[in-house]
Design a protein around this motif. Structure first.
Motif, PDB file in Angstrom:
ATOM      1  N   MET A  18      15.762  -0.112  -9.088  1.00  0.00           N
ATOM      2  CA  MET A  18      14.857   1.002  -8.880  1.00  0.00           C
ATOM      3  C   MET A  18      13.520   0.463  -8.370  1.00  0.00           C
ATOM      4  SD  MET A  18      13.344   3.978 -11.419  1.00  0.00           S
ATOM      5  CE  MET A  18      13.756   3.125 -12.867  1.00  0.00           C
ATOM      6  N   ILE A  19      12.971   1.134  -7.378  1.00  0.00           N
ATOM      7  CA  ILE A  19      11.653   0.757  -6.887  1.00  0.00           C
ATOM      8  C   ILE A  19      10.596   1.359  -7.807  1.00  0.00           C
ATOM      9  CG2 ILE A  19      12.466   0.559  -4.518  1.00  0.00           C
ATOM     10  CD1 ILE A  19      10.976   3.225  -3.944  1.00  0.00           C
ATOM     11  N   ARG A  20       9.435   0.721  -7.835  1.00  0.00           N
ATOM     12  CA  ARG A  20       8.326   1.240  -8.634  1.00  0.00           C
ATOM     13  C   ARG A  20       7.027   0.778  -7.995  1.00  0.00           C
ATOM     14  NH1 ARG A  20       6.097  -2.664 -12.052  1.00  0.00           N
ATOM     15  NH2 ARG A  20       7.250  -4.608 -12.036  1.00  0.00           N
ATOM     16  N   GLY A  21       5.937   1.377  -8.434  1.00  0.00           N
ATOM     17  CA  GLY A  21       4.637   0.998  -7.900  1.00  0.00           C
ATOM     18  C   GLY A  21       3.587   1.017  -8.978  1.00  0.00           C
ATOM     19  N   LYS A  22       2.475   0.362  -8.695  1.00  0.00           N
ATOM     20  CA  LYS A  22       1.343   0.410  -9.613  1.00  0.00           C
ATOM     21  C   LYS A  22       0.061   0.350  -8.798  1.00  0.00           C
ATOM     22  CE  LYS A  22       0.604  -4.461 -10.846  1.00  0.00           C
ATOM     23  NZ  LYS A  22       0.519  -5.403 -11.957  1.00  0.00           N
ATOM     24  N   PHE A  23      -1.001   0.850  -9.418  1.00  0.00           N
ATOM     25  CA  PHE A  23      -2.319   0.811  -8.801  1.00  0.00           C
ATOM     26  C   PHE A  23      -3.045  -0.453  -9.225  1.00  0.00           C
ATOM     27  CE2 PHE A  23      -1.717   5.486  -8.814  1.00  0.00           C
ATOM     28  CZ  PHE A  23      -1.966   5.732  -7.468  1.00  0.00           C
ATOM     29  N   LEU A  24      -3.814  -0.991  -8.314  1.00  0.00           N
ATOM     30  CA  LEU A  24      -4.721  -2.104  -8.582  1.00  0.00           C
ATOM     31  C   LEU A  24      -6.081  -1.726  -8.022  1.00  0.00           C
ATOM     32  CD1 LEU A  24      -2.556  -5.103  -7.304  1.00  0.00           C
ATOM     33  CD2 LEU A  24      -2.898  -4.443  -9.678  1.00  0.00           C
ATOM     34  N   SER A  25      -7.111  -2.360  -8.533  1.00  0.00           N
ATOM     35  CA  SER A  25      -8.437  -2.229  -7.932  1.00  0.00           C
ATOM     36  C   SER A  25      -8.845  -3.601  -7.424  1.00  0.00           C
ATOM     37  CB  SER A  25      -9.455  -1.715  -8.959  1.00  0.00           C
ATOM     38  OG  SER A  25      -9.822  -2.757  -9.846  1.00  0.00           O
ATOM     39  N   SER A  26      -9.942  -3.656  -6.711  1.00  0.00           N
ATOM     40  CA  SER A  26     -10.415  -4.935  -6.192  1.00  0.00           C
ATOM     41  C   SER A  26     -10.850  -5.870  -7.316  1.00  0.00           C
ATOM     42  CB  SER A  26     -11.543  -4.720  -5.184  1.00  0.00           C
ATOM     43  OG  SER A  26     -12.545  -3.920  -5.751  1.00  0.00           O
ATOM     44  N   MET A  27     -10.946  -5.361  -8.540  1.00  0.00           N
ATOM     45  CA  MET A  27     -11.293  -6.193  -9.699  1.00  0.00           C
ATOM     46  C   MET A  27     -10.060  -6.896 -10.284  1.00  0.00           C
ATOM     47  SD  MET A  27     -14.549  -5.716  -9.920  1.00  0.00           S
ATOM     48  CE  MET A  27     -15.009  -6.248 -11.546  1.00  0.00           C
ATOM     49  N   ASP A  28      -8.860  -6.465  -9.882  1.00  0.00           N
ATOM     50  CA  ASP A  28      -7.619  -7.052 -10.385  1.00  0.00           C
ATOM     51  C   ASP A  28      -7.215  -8.260  -9.538  1.00  0.00           C
ATOM     52  OD1 ASP A  28      -7.098  -5.100 -12.454  1.00  0.00           O
ATOM     53  OD2 ASP A  28      -6.591  -3.689 -10.852  1.00  0.00           O
ATOM     54  N   ASP A  29      -6.171  -8.937  -9.976  1.00  0.00           N
ATOM     55  CA  ASP A  29      -5.599 -10.030  -9.188  1.00  0.00           C
ATOM     56  C   ASP A  29      -4.831  -9.406  -8.023  1.00  0.00           C
ATOM     57  OD1 ASP A  29      -4.333 -12.207  -8.082  1.00  0.00           O
ATOM     58  OD2 ASP A  29      -3.049 -12.593  -9.815  1.00  0.00           O
ATOM     59  N   CYS A  30      -5.391  -9.487  -6.850  1.00  0.00           N
ATOM     60  CA  CYS A  30      -4.813  -8.847  -5.665  1.00  0.00           C
ATOM     61  C   CYS A  30      -4.031  -9.823  -4.791  1.00  0.00           C
ATOM     62  CB  CYS A  30      -5.906  -8.167  -4.861  1.00  0.00           C
ATOM     63  SG  CYS A  30      -6.678  -6.800  -5.753  1.00  0.00           S
ATOM     64  N   ALA A  31      -3.717 -10.995  -5.309  1.00  0.00           N
ATOM     65  CA  ALA A  31      -2.986 -11.995  -4.527  1.00  0.00           C
ATOM     66  C   ALA A  31      -1.683 -11.440  -3.938  1.00  0.00           C
ATOM     67  CB  ALA A  31      -2.722 -13.240  -5.371  1.00  0.00           C
ATOM     68  N   PRO A  32      -0.868 -10.668  -4.700  1.00  0.00           N
ATOM     69  CA  PRO A  32       0.354 -10.130  -4.089  1.00  0.00           C
ATOM     70  C   PRO A  32       0.062  -9.171  -2.925  1.00  0.00           C
ATOM     71  CG  PRO A  32       0.449  -9.927  -6.476  1.00  0.00           C
ATOM     72  CD  PRO A  32      -0.937 -10.343  -6.129  1.00  0.00           C
ATOM     73  N   VAL A  33      -0.993  -8.393  -3.050  1.00  0.00           N
ATOM     74  CA  VAL A  33      -1.390  -7.461  -1.984  1.00  0.00           C
ATOM     75  C   VAL A  33      -1.707  -8.236  -0.714  1.00  0.00           C
ATOM     76  CG1 VAL A  33      -3.237  -5.888  -1.251  1.00  0.00           C
ATOM     77  CG2 VAL A  33      -2.232  -5.659  -3.535  1.00  0.00           C
ATOM     78  N   PHE A  34      -2.561  -9.238  -0.834  1.00  0.00           N
ATOM     79  CA  PHE A  34      -2.982 -10.001   0.342  1.00  0.00           C
ATOM     80  C   PHE A  34      -1.837 -10.821   0.919  1.00  0.00           C
ATOM     81  CE2 PHE A  34      -7.243  -9.721  -1.916  1.00  0.00           C
ATOM     82  CZ  PHE A  34      -7.594  -8.568  -1.237  1.00  0.00           C
ATOM     83  N   ASP A  35      -0.953 -11.331   0.059  1.00  0.00           N
ATOM     84  CA  ASP A  35       0.205 -12.087   0.542  1.00  0.00           C
ATOM     85  C   ASP A  35       1.093 -11.201   1.410  1.00  0.00           C
ATOM     86  OD1 ASP A  35       2.118 -14.375   0.571  1.00  0.00           O
ATOM     87  OD2 ASP A  35       3.362 -12.946  -0.548  1.00  0.00           O
ATOM     88  N   ILE A  36       1.368  -9.989   0.945  1.00  0.00           N
ATOM     89  CA  ILE A  36       2.205  -9.060   1.718  1.00  0.00           C
ATOM     90  C   ILE A  36       1.528  -8.737   3.043  1.00  0.00           C
ATOM     91  CG2 ILE A  36       3.117  -6.698   1.796  1.00  0.00           C
ATOM     92  CD1 ILE A  36       3.459  -6.987  -1.331  1.00  0.00           C
ATOM     93  N   ARG A  37       0.236  -8.448   3.006  1.00  0.00           N
ATOM     94  CA  ARG A  37      -0.484  -8.115   4.242  1.00  0.00           C
ATOM     95  C   ARG A  37      -0.483  -9.270   5.228  1.00  0.00           C
ATOM     96  NH1 ARG A  37      -5.865  -5.262   2.019  1.00  0.00           N
ATOM     97  NH2 ARG A  37      -6.729  -6.472   3.741  1.00  0.00           N
ATOM     98  N   TYR A  38      -0.708 -10.488   4.763  1.00  0.00           N
ATOM     99  CA  TYR A  38      -0.674 -11.647   5.663  1.00  0.00           C
ATOM    100  C   TYR A  38       0.702 -11.814   6.286  1.00  0.00           C
ATOM    101  CZ  TYR A  38      -5.218 -13.407   4.041  1.00  0.00           C
ATOM    102  OH  TYR A  38      -6.551 -13.550   3.757  1.00  0.00           O
TER     103      TYR A  38
END
Length: 168
Positions: free
Chosen positions: A1-21
């Protein structure tokens, strides 16, 4: 099952930036130096996980001077077609509604315009180039947001991504 969660710029955003790169820089050839920008200092992120529980898609909601913008929506190549992009956009639009956004803007690569139209976005202005890639500005007013991502007729037709008559 797919799922999602919210992050803010105060959280560890490494997975976000890795996907974008991986999507924008390695796959599509956009500049790595400009991938992280000022919006990332105050963004709300949606991070989607594939069926195996791995981070596989992301997008962000930026609010600047009372203007709400969605951007950097992407899904890793191996995870496309699982509904992650749909989940990400629903999450970001839902958060914009919670924050009483009067309208939401985005800049879509041309092949993705019809995807965003399913959620109520309409093209505005002329096509423009961003690092040589054709884009179109789009906007949806609060009352026109369709979180279900369906046709205007209320159906969930399989042709939505193909710009069917009910969706335009």
């Amino acid at each position: 099952m797919i799922r999602g969660k919210f992050l803010s710029s105060m959280d560890d955003c490494a997975p976000v930036f890795d996907i974008r790169y991986r999507v924008f820089c390695e796959e599509q050839g956009f500049s790595r130096e400009t991938e992280i920008d000022a919006c990332d200092q105050m963004a709300i992120y949606a991070l989607a996980y594939d069926a195996d529980g791995n981070p596989a898609g992301t997008g962000r909601l930026c609010i600047k001077d009372d203007r709400f913008s969605i951007g950097r929506v992407c899904v890793l190549k191996h995870a496309r077609g699982q509904g992650l992009g749909d989940l990400i956009l629903r999450m970001l639009l839902y958060r914009a509604q919670e924050l009483n956004a009067p309208e939401v803007y985005l800049e879509s690569q041309l092949p993705a315009v019809d995807f965003y139209r399913r959620f109520g976005f309409e093209p505005m202005g002329e096509v423009f180039l961003d690092e040589g890639v054709a884009h179109r500005r789009m906007k949806v007013s609060a009352q026109d947001i369709r979180l279900e991502g369906s046709c205007q007729s209320g159906k969930h037709c399989s042709d939505c991504q193909k710009n069917c008559r009910d969706c335009t």
